[in-house]
Design a protein around this motif. Structure first.
Motif, PDB file in Angstrom:
ATOM      1  N   HIS A 104       0.823  -1.209   0.000  1.00  0.00           N
ATOM      2  CA  HIS A 104       0.000   0.000   0.000  1.00  0.00           C
ATOM      3  C   HIS A 104       0.860   1.263   0.000  1.00  0.00           C
ATOM      4  N   LEU A 105       1.912   1.246   0.799  1.00  0.00           N
ATOM      5  CA  LEU A 105       2.796   2.405   0.854  1.00  0.00           C
ATOM      6  C   LEU A 105       3.459   2.659  -0.488  1.00  0.00           C
ATOM      7  N   ARG A 106       3.860   1.587  -1.146  1.00  0.00           N
ATOM      8  CA  ARG A 106       4.474   1.726  -2.468  1.00  0.00           C
ATOM      9  C   ARG A 106       3.462   2.248  -3.478  1.00  0.00           C
ATOM     10  N   TYR A 107       2.238   1.713  -3.397  1.00  0.00           N
ATOM     11  CA  TYR A 107       1.179   2.165  -4.299  1.00  0.00           C
ATOM     12  C   TYR A 107       0.907   3.652  -4.101  1.00  0.00           C
ATOM     13  N   LEU A 108       0.780   4.068  -2.836  1.00  0.00           N
ATOM     14  CA  LEU A 108       0.478   5.466  -2.540  1.00  0.00           C
ATOM     15  C   LEU A 108       1.605   6.397  -2.972  1.00  0.00           C
ATOM     16  N   ALA A 109       2.837   5.961  -2.811  1.00  0.00           N
ATOM     17  CA  ALA A 109       3.979   6.790  -3.228  1.00  0.00           C
ATOM     18  C   ALA A 109       3.917   7.055  -4.728  1.00  0.00           C
ATOM     19  N   ALA A 110       3.581   6.030  -5.501  1.00  0.00           N
ATOM     20  CA  ALA A 110       3.471   6.200  -6.950  1.00  0.00           C
ATOM     21  C   ALA A 110       2.250   7.038  -7.310  1.00  0.00           C
ATOM     22  N   PHE A 111       1.161   6.823  -6.583  1.00  0.00           N
ATOM     23  CA  PHE A 111      -0.082   7.535  -6.867  1.00  0.00           C
ATOM     24  C   PHE A 111       0.068   9.041  -6.661  1.00  0.00           C
ATOM     25  N   TRP A 112       0.750   9.424  -5.590  1.00  0.00           N
ATOM     26  CA  TRP A 112       0.866  10.848  -5.264  1.00  0.00           C
ATOM     27  C   TRP A 112       2.036  11.528  -5.956  1.00  0.00           C
ATOM     28  N   ALA A 113       2.901  10.758  -6.594  1.00  0.00           N
ATOM     29  CA  ALA A 113       4.092  11.337  -7.219  1.00  0.00           C
ATOM     30  C   ALA A 113       3.721  12.328  -8.323  1.00  0.00           C
ATOM     31  N   GLU A 114       4.421  13.449  -8.364  1.00  0.00           N
ATOM     32  CA  GLU A 114       4.215  14.429  -9.430  1.00  0.00           C
ATOM     33  C   GLU A 114       4.866  13.943 -10.720  1.00  0.00           C
ATOM     34  N   GLU A 115       4.361  14.444 -11.821  1.00  0.00           N
ATOM     35  CA  GLU A 115       4.874  14.029 -13.127  1.00  0.00           C
ATOM     36  C   GLU A 115       6.272  14.591 -13.389  1.00  0.00           C
ATOM     37  N   PHE A 116       6.528  15.792 -12.841  1.00  0.00           N
ATOM     38  CA  PHE A 116       7.816  16.448 -13.087  1.00  0.00           C
ATOM     39  C   PHE A 116       8.451  16.894 -11.776  1.00  0.00           C
ATOM     40  N   GLY A 117       9.775  16.786 -11.717  1.00  0.00           N
ATOM     41  CA  GLY A 117      10.492  17.266 -10.551  1.00  0.00           C
ATOM     42  C   GLY A 117      10.663  18.772 -10.574  1.00  0.00           C
ATOM     43  N   ASP A 118      10.725  19.330 -11.786  1.00  0.00           N
ATOM     44  CA  ASP A 118      10.880  20.774 -11.969  1.00  0.00           C
ATOM     45  C   ASP A 118       9.908  21.203 -13.057  1.00  0.00           C
ATOM     46  N   PHE A 119       8.847  21.898 -12.669  1.00  0.00           N
ATOM     47  CA  PHE A 119       7.820  22.279 -13.637  1.00  0.00           C
ATOM     48  C   PHE A 119       8.294  23.370 -14.593  1.00  0.00           C
ATOM     49  N   ASP A 120       9.420  23.995 -14.277  1.00  0.00           N
ATOM     50  CA  ASP A 120       9.998  24.961 -15.209  1.00  0.00           C
ATOM     51  C   ASP A 120      10.847  24.271 -16.270  1.00  0.00           C
ATOM     52  N   ASN A 121      11.156  23.003 -16.030  1.00  0.00           N
ATOM     53  CA  ASN A 121      11.967  22.244 -16.980  1.00  0.00           C
ATOM     54  C   ASN A 121      11.418  20.827 -17.094  1.00  0.00           C
ATOM     55  N   PRO A 122      10.181  20.664 -17.634  1.00  0.00           N
ATOM     56  CA  PRO A 122       9.535  19.347 -17.659  1.00  0.00           C
ATOM     57  C   PRO A 122      10.264  18.305 -18.501  1.00  0.00           C
ATOM     58  N   THR A 123      10.922  18.725 -19.554  1.00  0.00           N
ATOM     59  CA  THR A 123      11.595  17.768 -20.440  1.00  0.00           C
ATOM     60  C   THR A 123      12.682  16.996 -19.722  1.00  0.00           C
ATOM     61  N   ASP A 124      13.461  17.686 -18.915  1.00  0.00           N
ATOM     62  CA  ASP A 124      14.594  17.043 -18.239  1.00  0.00           C
ATOM     63  C   ASP A 124      14.264  16.548 -16.837  1.00  0.00           C
ATOM     64  N   SER A 125      13.048  16.804 -16.378  1.00  0.00           N
ATOM     65  CA  SER A 125      12.741  16.425 -14.990  1.00  0.00           C
ATOM     66  C   SER A 125      11.568  15.453 -14.882  1.00  0.00           C
ATOM     67  N   HIS A 126      11.217  14.816 -15.994  1.00  0.00           N
ATOM     68  CA  HIS A 126      10.113  13.849 -15.934  1.00  0.00           C
ATOM     69  C   HIS A 126      10.496  12.680 -15.028  1.00  0.00           C
ATOM     70  N   GLN A 127       9.569  12.279 -14.174  1.00  0.00           N
ATOM     71  CA  GLN A 127       9.843  11.238 -13.193  1.00  0.00           C
ATOM     72  C   GLN A 127       9.020   9.981 -13.484  1.00  0.00           C
ATOM     73  N   SER A 128       9.670   8.839 -13.484  1.00  0.00           N
ATOM     74  CA  SER A 128       8.986   7.568 -13.691  1.00  0.00           C
ATOM     75  C   SER A 128       8.428   7.072 -12.365  1.00  0.00           C
ATOM     76  N   ARG A 129       7.170   6.670 -12.385  1.00  0.00           N
ATOM     77  CA  ARG A 129       6.531   6.173 -11.168  1.00  0.00           C
ATOM     78  C   ARG A 129       6.878   4.706 -10.936  1.00  0.00           C
TER      79      ARG A 129
END
Length: 249
Positions: A104-129
């Motif tokens: 459950h903790l692993r599921y929730l971590a992926a669920f709440w994760a943001e798509e980008f680490g830096d919204f000013d630089n989405p191309t280089d900061s995309h995060q894999s869940r």
């Protein structure tokens, strides 16, 4: 039948609004040059509310698609609804039938994760869940239901149904051929009106299972009033569908 669907969705929404109201409202957060709403608390309760919102919105969209004969697209949405209903039970059981596990903790971590680490630089900061495999969620559901048998038939059929409807999402040939036919035979890219009744009957199952998810959520939020109200409507749906699933979440 369409009228029954509409009333069922209104019953779900009445319960959902109370569930959502029981939680602090999302807050506006800065993301790059813009603002978005996010929940400050990221737990099971908040995740269930979001998943219920997905189920309701997708069910209403599927109803609109069905009314216009877009049955292939309806199938795509039903695949999404399948997984959302599974996720709701997976999360609810952690509180009502079990405990919050590492899964459950692993599921929730992926669920709440943001798509980008830096919204000013989405191309280089995309995060894999780190997504939890669907098989693990189903195995958990089977274990919990085997330990404390739940008469709901929804989970028992989800695995097979999910596999069938994945063909709509991935564009498999047999599923695309669902929109071919007529006299003379041709591809119906503007809706397959003759198939509306067939897919409307299919949609009834999804409305019913969405109703079950809202009943399970009522137990999570400790609302016996909503449990009783939704259970009565569940019985109304069973009578209208000509089936008694003998479910009692």
């Amino acid at each position: 039948m369409e009228r029954l669907f509409t009333v069922a969705l209104e019953a779900m929404d009445a319960a959902f609004q109370d569930y959502a109201a029981a939680l602090p409202k999302p807050e506006r957060v800065r993301q790059g040059d813009g603002w978005n709403y996010r929940f400050k608390t990221q737990d099971v309760y908040h995740a269930v509310v979001l998943k219920l919102a997905l189920v309701q919105s997708a069910l209403r969209a599927a109803l609109i698609l069905n009314s216009s004969g877009y049955v292939m697209e309806q199938g795509m949405l039903q695949r999404v609804i399948d997984e959302a209903n599974e996720d709701i039970l997976f999360l609810v059981y952690a509180i009502t039938n079990d405990t919050i596990t590492e899964l459950h903790l692993r599921y929730l971590a992926a669920f709440w994760a943001e798509e980008f680490g830096d919204f000013d630089n989405p191309t280089d900061s995309h995060q894999s869940r780190d997504m939890v495999k669907r098989e693990k969620i189903r195995a958990y559901l089977a274990r919990i239901e085997g330990k404390n048998p739940d008469p709901s038939t929804a989970v028992k059929v989800t695995k097979v149904v999910s596999k069938v409807y994945s063909g709509f999402v991935h564009g498999a040939s047999p599923h695309i051929m669902e929109i071919y036919g007529g006299d003379p035979p041709h591809f119906h890219t503007r809706g397959v009106l003759p198939r509306i009744p067939e897919y409307q009957r299919d949609l009834a199952n999804y409305i019913y299972r969405g109703l079950l998810s809202h009943i399970f959520a009522a137990k999570l939020f400790g609302s016996q009033t909503h449990v009783d109200t939704l259970m009565k409507f569940k019985q109304t749906m069973e009578q209208a569908m000509g089936s008694d699933f003998a479910t009692k979440p």
